[in-house]
Design a protein around this motif. Structure first.
Motif, PDB file in Angstrom:
ATOM      1  N   PRO A  83      50.687  48.137  29.032  1.00  0.00           N
ATOM      2  CA  PRO A  83      49.502  47.278  28.913  1.00  0.00           C
ATOM      3  C   PRO A  83      48.303  48.063  28.372  1.00  0.00           C
ATOM      4  O   PRO A  83      48.272  49.289  28.431  1.00  0.00           O
ATOM      5  CB  PRO A  83      49.259  46.818  30.360  1.00  0.00           C
ATOM      6  N   GLU A  84      47.313  47.332  27.864  1.00  0.00           N
ATOM      7  CA  GLU A  84      46.130  47.977  27.279  1.00  0.00           C
ATOM      8  C   GLU A  84      45.377  48.810  28.312  1.00  0.00           C
ATOM      9  O   GLU A  84      44.934  49.913  28.031  1.00  0.00           O
ATOM     10  CB  GLU A  84      45.176  46.900  26.726  1.00  0.00           C
ATOM     11  N   GLY A  85      45.232  48.284  29.509  1.00  0.00           N
ATOM     12  CA  GLY A  85      44.435  48.954  30.533  1.00  0.00           C
ATOM     13  C   GLY A  85      45.287  49.810  31.452  1.00  0.00           C
ATOM     14  O   GLY A  85      46.180  50.530  31.015  1.00  0.00           O
ATOM     15  N   CYS A  86      45.011  49.713  32.753  1.00  0.00           N
ATOM     16  CA  CYS A  86      45.742  50.493  33.746  1.00  0.00           C
ATOM     17  C   CYS A  86      47.195  50.041  33.815  1.00  0.00           C
ATOM     18  O   CYS A  86      47.479  48.853  33.956  1.00  0.00           O
ATOM     19  CB  CYS A  86      45.079  50.340  35.111  1.00  0.00           C
ATOM     20  N   ARG A 137      44.479  46.311  44.564  1.00  0.00           N
ATOM     21  CA  ARG A 137      43.036  46.526  44.403  1.00  0.00           C
ATOM     22  C   ARG A 137      42.537  46.175  43.007  1.00  0.00           C
ATOM     23  O   ARG A 137      41.423  46.542  42.648  1.00  0.00           O
ATOM     24  CB  ARG A 137      42.706  48.002  44.653  1.00  0.00           C
ATOM     25  N   VAL A 138      43.361  45.530  42.199  1.00  0.00           N
ATOM     26  CA  VAL A 138      43.026  45.306  40.792  1.00  0.00           C
ATOM     27  C   VAL A 138      41.689  44.559  40.664  1.00  0.00           C
ATOM     28  O   VAL A 138      41.374  43.658  41.441  1.00  0.00           O
ATOM     29  CB  VAL A 138      44.166  44.540  40.078  1.00  0.00           C
ATOM     30  N   GLY A 139      40.877  44.990  39.695  1.00  0.00           N
ATOM     31  CA  GLY A 139      39.590  44.353  39.446  1.00  0.00           C
ATOM     32  C   GLY A 139      39.325  44.272  37.960  1.00  0.00           C
ATOM     33  O   GLY A 139      40.156  44.672  37.136  1.00  0.00           O
ATOM     34  N   ALA A 178      40.508  48.166  31.206  1.00  0.00           N
ATOM     35  CA  ALA A 178      40.406  49.410  30.427  1.00  0.00           C
ATOM     36  C   ALA A 178      41.310  50.464  31.065  1.00  0.00           C
ATOM     37  O   ALA A 178      41.727  50.328  32.218  1.00  0.00           O
ATOM     38  CB  ALA A 178      38.963  49.900  30.401  1.00  0.00           C
ATOM     39  N   GLN A 179      41.600  51.522  30.301  1.00  0.00           N
ATOM     40  CA  GLN A 179      42.473  52.572  30.820  1.00  0.00           C
ATOM     41  C   GLN A 179      41.642  53.579  31.623  1.00  0.00           C
ATOM     42  O   GLN A 179      40.689  54.148  31.101  1.00  0.00           O
ATOM     43  CB  GLN A 179      43.168  53.282  29.658  1.00  0.00           C
ATOM     44  N   TYR A 206      39.144  52.119  41.297  1.00  0.00           N
ATOM     45  CA  TYR A 206      38.826  51.732  42.682  1.00  0.00           C
ATOM     46  C   TYR A 206      39.560  52.621  43.678  1.00  0.00           C
ATOM     47  O   TYR A 206      40.357  52.137  44.487  1.00  0.00           O
ATOM     48  CB  TYR A 206      39.199  50.258  42.918  1.00  0.00           C
ATOM     49  N   PRO A 207      39.326  53.950  43.656  1.00  0.00           N
ATOM     50  CA  PRO A 207      40.052  54.827  44.587  1.00  0.00           C
ATOM     51  C   PRO A 207      39.578  54.595  46.021  1.00  0.00           C
ATOM     52  O   PRO A 207      38.433  54.216  46.259  1.00  0.00           O
ATOM     53  CB  PRO A 207      39.662  56.227  44.103  1.00  0.00           C
ATOM     54  N   ALA A 208      40.485  54.838  46.971  1.00  0.00           N
ATOM     55  CA  ALA A 208      40.171  54.611  48.398  1.00  0.00           C
ATOM     56  C   ALA A 208      39.437  55.824  48.946  1.00  0.00           C
ATOM     57  O   ALA A 208      39.966  56.592  49.733  1.00  0.00           O
ATOM     58  CB  ALA A 208      41.464  54.359  49.169  1.00  0.00           C
TER      59      ALA A 208
END
Length: 332
Positions: A289-292, A300-302, A307-308, A324-326
């Motif tokens: 995929p283009e992003g992550c 946690r996807v936002g 974006a990557q 979005y790291p914990a």
């Protein structure tokens, strides 16, 4: 003399490594922008699912990526020298001598039609000018060092006369023959029962401490890494998504993928309940995929995940590839 101690050169420094495979369907990015450093006598656990790129990382360091695969970018600095810039002859002088690899299947190391003593003495004499008797004695000492009982008998055996665990010990002993500065172990205990696995891990740990050898242990088994490694790097879809000391990463995972791996361990699930699992499948490396790459499976996807993500250091000594790291509630 100004009295300052020079910074020791790390055994291995991998910088922005990229390894690709040119296929009919397009370019497959097996390893994409991977960086890590290993100091002398340290153990790095390289963790990830099948297809995450961890084995290809090991083969890239060893110079064992064959066409249609190729190292397409980055640096692999072994004691400050870039392996990617070396001639085949210079690489051969290091392979099996200063840098050794232990494979998942010991029969990738052992020749089925030659006795163990023949294989080991030839391996010694390939890199050291010693007599056959001296080479044999070094072989015997190395088998004994690996905790192999009756090493003289084992030297006279053919590989098929040894058990799977014994074959793997012999393969590890061959890797240790020249007391290398770096060993890359590609899931070498996966096919063995847990008792033999524990013995081999204990022996490898002792050897690393005694010889000052640096070790990359490639595995999908977090429990092995927990008891063996100093640092760990978690790979997903060809990239390192989290890196840090073993205790810090296992106690406080920052990346949702790492948290999912830890949460799916049987020991972290209550008896009688269904095992936790990460939903979905690893993406196809030909069609990332283009992003992550983890976004489709992530709790946690936002919006930022379109974006990557780059590698950031939200805590000292901890690197993570996540928007979005914990971080809250964790300690370095």
């Amino acid at each position: 003399m100004n009295g300052t101690t020079p910074t020791p050169v790390p055994t291995l420094e991998v910088r922005h490594l990229r390894t690709v495979f040119d296929t009919r369907a397009g370019m497959l990015k097996a390893v994409d922008d991977v960086s890590f450093t290993i100091g002398r006598g340290r153990i790095l656990g390289l963790v990830g699912e099948s297809g995450s790129g961890k084995s290809v990382t090991g083969f890239s360091i060893m110079g064992l990526v064959d066409p249609p695969g190729r190292v397409a970018g980055g640096e692999i600095l072994f004691q400050g020298r870039d392996l990617t810039k070396m001639s085949p002859r210079e690489l051969r002088a290091l392979q099996g001598n200063r840098i050794a690899m232990i494979f998942q299947d010991p029969m990738m190391t052992l020749n089925p039609v030659l006795r163990v003593d023949t294989q080991m003495t030839e391996a010694v004499q390939a890199h050291a000018r010693v007599s056959k008797d001296a080479a044999r004695e070094r072989s015997r000492e190395t088998l004994a060092m690996m905790g192999i009982p009756s090493p003289d008998e084992r030297l006279l055996a053919y590989p098929h006369q040894l058990s799977g665990g014994m074959r793997q010990r012999v393969a590890i002993a061959i890797a240790m023959l020249h007391r290398p500065d770096l060993i890359i172990a590609d899931e070498p205990t996966t096919a063995l029962d847990v008792t033999i696995q524990a013995q081999i891990l204990s022996e490898v740990q002792k050897l690393v401490q005694q010889q000052g050898t640096s070790l990359i242990w490639i595995t999908h088994d977090l429990s092995v890494v927990a008891g063996l490694a100093d640092e760990m790097a978690v790979m997903y879809a060809g990239r390192i998504v989290e890196q840090g000391s073993v205790d810090a990463v296992l106690d406080h995972p920052l990346h949702p993928y790492t948290a999912g791996l830890i949460g799916s361990l049987p020991s972290n699930n209550r008896r009688g309940q269904r095992l936790h699992q990460i939903p979905g499948m690893t993406p196809n490396l030909l069609h990332l995929p283009e992003g992550c790459a983890f976004a489709a499976r992530c709790p946690r996807v936002g919006s930022a995940c379109a974006a990557q993500p780059g590698l950031t250091e939200p805590l000292p000594g901890r690197q993570v590839r996540c928007f979005y790291p914990a971080v809250q509630g964790t300690q370095a």
